[in-house]
Write a protein that holds these residues in place. Structure first.
Motif: not given
Length: 190
Positions: A44-51, A56-58, A75-77, A82-84
């Motif tokens: 689910e975290l991977n799906k979120l990152l793809d979406h 956007d703000v996580l 690493e996640l941050a 990088r994705a803005g």
């Protein structure tokens, strides 16, 4: 868009409190999973990152919902940066990369983590050098012993094909070619 992420470690735990807090914070979409935070591969975290898209703000109720290890969180941050994409924790107000102070705190943490990685690299290098000086060999153990290499060298110099010798020694012919190429005869070592 505010996108939430909730996680609990086991199936018998509930996501209700996290879900309510994320909805109250304005999250339009929430990704949920029941999996250990120690696991890096979380579907689910991977799906979120793809979406997520730029701007956007996580949002998470606490940073430990995203990662248990500081290095994993940083690493996640960095991936989000990088994705803005921003990062916000409801439980840790200082962890909000959409604010200047939050960016500064995360930058300091990133610097500390980078410093720690360089110290680990230095210690690892020093340890490897110390081990090598004591005669410890790294890597895969050799396929052939010194006696097998000497036998292979002798048989191939007497006219037996390298492929046949390799079959006798139960190794690939390329392994035998490499070993024979570096073979030093007992007479040469004196």
């Amino acid at each position: 868009m505010l996108i939430g992420y909730t996680r609990v470690s086991t199936d018998d735990q509930h996501l209700d409190n996290q879900r309510s807090a994320l909805r109250a914070a304005g999250c339009q979409r929430i990704y949920e999973e029941k999996i250990s935070g120690a696991k890096r591969a979380r579907p689910e975290l991977n799906k979120l990152l793809d979406h997520m898209r730029e701007g956007d703000v996580l949002v998470a109720t606490r940073l430990d919902r995203l990662a248990l290890a500081t290095r994993d969180l940083l690493e996640l941050a960095e991936i989000l940066n990088r994705a803005g994409v921003g990062l916000r924790s409801l439980g840790e107000p200082w962890a909000d990369t959409t604010s200047p102070s939050g960016k500064m705190v995360l930058t300091v943490f990133s610097g500390i983590a980078e410093f720690e990685r360089s110290l680990i690299a230095e210690r690892t290098t020093a340890g490897r050098l110390a081990a090598k000086s004591k005669g410890i060999r790294f890597g895969r153990p050799p396929k052939l012993s010194a006696e097998q290499i000497a036998l292979g060298h002798r048989l191939s110099s007497e006219g037996t094909s390298v492929r046949e010798v390799a079959r006798m020694l139960n190794c690939h012919h390329a392994t035998l070619y490499r070993a024979i190429g570096t073979y030093i005869t007992p007479a040469d070592s004196n």
